[in-house]
Design an enzyme around this catalytic site. Sequence first.
Site, PDB file in Angstrom:
ATOM      1  N   ILE A  73       0.871  -1.182   0.000  1.00 41.31           N
ATOM      2  CA  ILE A  73       0.000   0.000   0.000  1.00 41.31           C
ATOM      3  C   ILE A  73       0.904   1.226   0.000  1.00 41.31           C
ATOM      4  O   ILE A  73       1.929   1.236   0.689  1.00 41.31           O
ATOM      5  CB  ILE A  73      -0.979  -0.019   1.198  1.00 41.31           C
ATOM      6  CG1 ILE A  73      -1.919   1.184   1.173  1.00 41.31           C
ATOM      7  CG2 ILE A  73      -0.271  -0.095   2.520  1.00 41.31           C
ATOM      8  CD1 ILE A  73      -3.146   1.008   2.061  1.00 41.31           C
ATOM      9  N   GLU A 107       2.658  -7.620   6.537  1.00 34.99           N
ATOM     10  CA  GLU A 107       3.913  -7.337   7.214  1.00 34.99           C
ATOM     11  C   GLU A 107       4.246  -5.870   7.032  1.00 34.99           C
ATOM     12  O   GLU A 107       4.012  -5.316   5.960  1.00 34.99           O
ATOM     13  CB  GLU A 107       5.076  -8.144   6.606  1.00 34.99           C
ATOM     14  CG  GLU A 107       5.131  -9.571   7.028  1.00 34.99           C
ATOM     15  CD  GLU A 107       4.925 -10.491   5.837  1.00 34.99           C
ATOM     16  OE1 GLU A 107       4.908  -9.991   4.688  1.00 34.99           O
ATOM     17  OE2 GLU A 107       4.769 -11.700   6.059  1.00 34.99           O
ATOM     18  N   ASN A 112       8.556   1.536  10.559  1.00 36.87           N
ATOM     19  CA  ASN A 112       7.649   2.348   9.741  1.00 36.87           C
ATOM     20  C   ASN A 112       6.453   2.820  10.578  1.00 36.87           C
ATOM     21  O   ASN A 112       5.342   2.301  10.496  1.00 36.87           O
ATOM     22  CB  ASN A 112       7.183   1.526   8.526  1.00 36.87           C
ATOM     23  CG  ASN A 112       6.455   2.367   7.495  1.00 36.87           C
ATOM     24  OD1 ASN A 112       6.052   3.494   7.778  1.00 36.87           O
ATOM     25  ND2 ASN A 112       6.282   1.814   6.297  1.00 36.87           N
ATOM     26  N   TYR A 119      -2.352   1.154  10.121  1.00 37.88           N
ATOM     27  CA  TYR A 119      -2.980  -0.167  10.261  1.00 37.88           C
ATOM     28  C   TYR A 119      -3.678  -0.299  11.619  1.00 37.88           C
ATOM     29  O   TYR A 119      -4.768  -0.860  11.704  1.00 37.88           O
ATOM     30  CB  TYR A 119      -1.940  -1.273  10.090  1.00 37.88           C
ATOM     31  CG  TYR A 119      -1.334  -1.324   8.703  1.00 37.88           C
ATOM     32  CD1 TYR A 119      -2.134  -1.287   7.562  1.00 37.88           C
ATOM     33  CD2 TYR A 119       0.044  -1.403   8.524  1.00 37.88           C
ATOM     34  CE1 TYR A 119      -1.574  -1.325   6.300  1.00 37.88           C
ATOM     35  CE2 TYR A 119       0.607  -1.444   7.253  1.00 37.88           C
ATOM     36  CZ  TYR A 119      -0.214  -1.410   6.147  1.00 37.88           C
ATOM     37  OH  TYR A 119       0.334  -1.446   4.892  1.00 37.88           O
TER      38      TYR A 119
HETATM   39  N1  COA Z   1       2.517   9.687  11.281  1.00 36.33           N
HETATM   40  C1  COA Z   1       1.678   9.197  12.219  1.00 36.33           C
HETATM   41  N2  COA Z   1       0.489   8.585  11.926  1.00 36.33           N
HETATM   42  C2  COA Z   1       0.175   8.451  10.622  1.00 36.33           C
HETATM   43  C3  COA Z   1       1.021   8.928   9.587  1.00 36.33           C
HETATM   44  C4  COA Z   1       2.229   9.581   9.965  1.00 36.33           C
HETATM   45  N3  COA Z   1       3.098  10.080   9.033  1.00 36.33           N
HETATM   46  N4  COA Z   1       0.452   8.646   8.391  1.00 36.33           N
HETATM   47  C5  COA Z   1      -0.710   8.014   8.667  1.00 36.33           C
HETATM   48  N5  COA Z   1      -0.878   7.895  10.012  1.00 36.33           N
HETATM   49  C6  COA Z   1      -1.991   7.269  10.716  1.00 36.33           C
HETATM   50  C7  COA Z   1      -2.832   8.324  11.432  1.00 36.33           C
HETATM   51  O1  COA Z   1      -3.489   7.680  12.507  1.00 36.33           O
HETATM   52  C8  COA Z   1      -3.811   8.700  10.327  1.00 36.33           C
HETATM   53  O2  COA Z   1      -4.998   9.301  10.813  1.00 36.33           O
HETATM   54  P1  COA Z   1      -5.012  10.903  11.057  1.00 36.33           P
HETATM   55  O3  COA Z   1      -4.421  11.579   9.851  1.00 36.33           O
HETATM   56  O4  COA Z   1      -6.476  11.208  11.252  1.00 36.33           O
HETATM   57  O5  COA Z   1      -4.170  11.137  12.290  1.00 36.33           O
HETATM   58  C9  COA Z   1      -4.134   7.337   9.751  1.00 36.33           C
HETATM   59  O6  COA Z   1      -2.892   6.639   9.776  1.00 36.33           O
HETATM   60  C10 COA Z   1      -4.693   7.387   8.334  1.00 36.33           C
HETATM   61  O7  COA Z   1      -3.794   8.104   7.500  1.00 36.33           O
HETATM   62  P2  COA Z   1      -4.041   8.292   5.932  1.00 36.33           P
HETATM   63  O8  COA Z   1      -4.087   9.770   5.631  1.00 36.33           O
HETATM   64  O9  COA Z   1      -5.190   7.468   5.490  1.00 36.33           O
HETATM   65  O10 COA Z   1      -2.677   7.660   5.363  1.00 36.33           O
HETATM   66  P3  COA Z   1      -1.906   8.122   4.038  1.00 36.33           P
HETATM   67  O11 COA Z   1      -2.865   8.264   2.911  1.00 36.33           O
HETATM   68  O12 COA Z   1      -1.060   9.293   4.367  1.00 36.33           O
HETATM   69  O13 COA Z   1      -0.977   6.866   3.737  1.00 36.33           O
HETATM   70  C11 COA Z   1       0.954   5.466   4.112  1.00 36.33           C
HETATM   71  C12 COA Z   1      -0.217   6.238   4.771  1.00 36.33           C
HETATM   72  C13 COA Z   1       1.683   4.663   5.193  1.00 36.33           C
HETATM   73  C14 COA Z   1       0.403   4.488   3.066  1.00 36.33           C
HETATM   74  C15 COA Z   1       1.894   6.511   3.449  1.00 36.33           C
HETATM   75  O14 COA Z   1       2.580   7.227   4.462  1.00 36.33           O
HETATM   76  C16 COA Z   1       2.922   5.900   2.505  1.00 36.33           C
HETATM   77  O15 COA Z   1       2.666   5.716   1.312  1.00 36.33           O
HETATM   78  N6  COA Z   1       4.120   5.583   3.037  1.00 36.33           N
HETATM   79  C17 COA Z   1       5.189   4.997   2.203  1.00 36.33           C
HETATM   80  C18 COA Z   1       4.859   3.579   1.787  1.00 36.33           C
HETATM   81  C19 COA Z   1       4.648   2.649   2.971  1.00 36.33           C
HETATM   82  O16 COA Z   1       5.357   2.713   3.970  1.00 36.33           O
HETATM   83  N7  COA Z   1       3.645   1.765   2.853  1.00 36.33           N
HETATM   84  C20 COA Z   1       3.335   0.770   3.855  1.00 36.33           C
HETATM   85  C21 COA Z   1       4.059  -0.500   3.555  1.00 36.33           C
HETATM   86  S1  COA Z   1       3.684  -1.760   4.745  1.00 36.33           S
END
Ligand code: COA
Length: 149
Positions: A73, A107, A112, A119
């Site tokens: 994701i 996983e 991270n 999650y």
């Molecule tokens: N720090 C802390 N909490 C975080 C966060 C951050 N940088 N990013 C997301 N969250 C948590 C929070 O609880 C957030 O809710 P909130 O914004 O109301 O506080 C919740 O997750 C939902 O966040 P969302 O906006 O839906 O996530 P996103 O669209 O920003 O995507 C990732 C999150 C992890 C997919 C994104 O940071 C990403 O692409 N990272 C790089 C790839 C990666 O690591 N993928 C996962 C592989 S297992």
Amino acid sequence: MQSEPLVSLAVPDDIPGLLEIERASFSDPWTEAMMRAQVEGEGRLMTLARVGMAVAGYAGLMYVLDEGYISNIAVLPEFRRRGIASALIGDMLGRAKELGLSFLTLEVRESNAPARALYSASGFSDVGIRRGYYENPRGNAVLMTRFIK
Ligand code: COA
């Protein structure tokens, strides 16, 4: 600009856009062949989230019998923290239910914190550790699971 993400199933024409997100998100990105297998393979599906014209994020599911596995994701850096990954997981849970899956597992790198927070906020719990699971850089994986009612 439209702000709500629209989630749909990815098709082969989406692969270049998915690879762009992949390369912007991971130190050890999937190759085109790996991405194609996720989009076209048996027992797999890929969803993507569009915001306006842009493909902003994606989520991959692999499944066999009643077991589902979130294979990947990611969201483009400029679209993060707007609920896009949460929307992708919500959509995936609906698809998992339709497929008759009992649980989703995944996983995630122990280091991270954003993904682990995402999650946990989406109802997944830590159920184990795989030591030295990742390379480039080397690191442990946390195994997380969410049961589907
Ligand atoms: N720090 C802390 N909490 C975080 C966060 C951050 N940088 N990013 C997301 N969250 C948590 C929070 O609880 C957030 O809710 P909130 O914004 O109301 O506080 C919740 O997750 C939902 O966040 P969302 O906006 O839906 O996530 P996103 O669209 O920003 O995507 C990732 C999150 C992890 C997919 C994104 O940071 C990403 O692409 N990272 C790089 C790839 C990666 O690591 N993928 C996962 C592989 S297992």
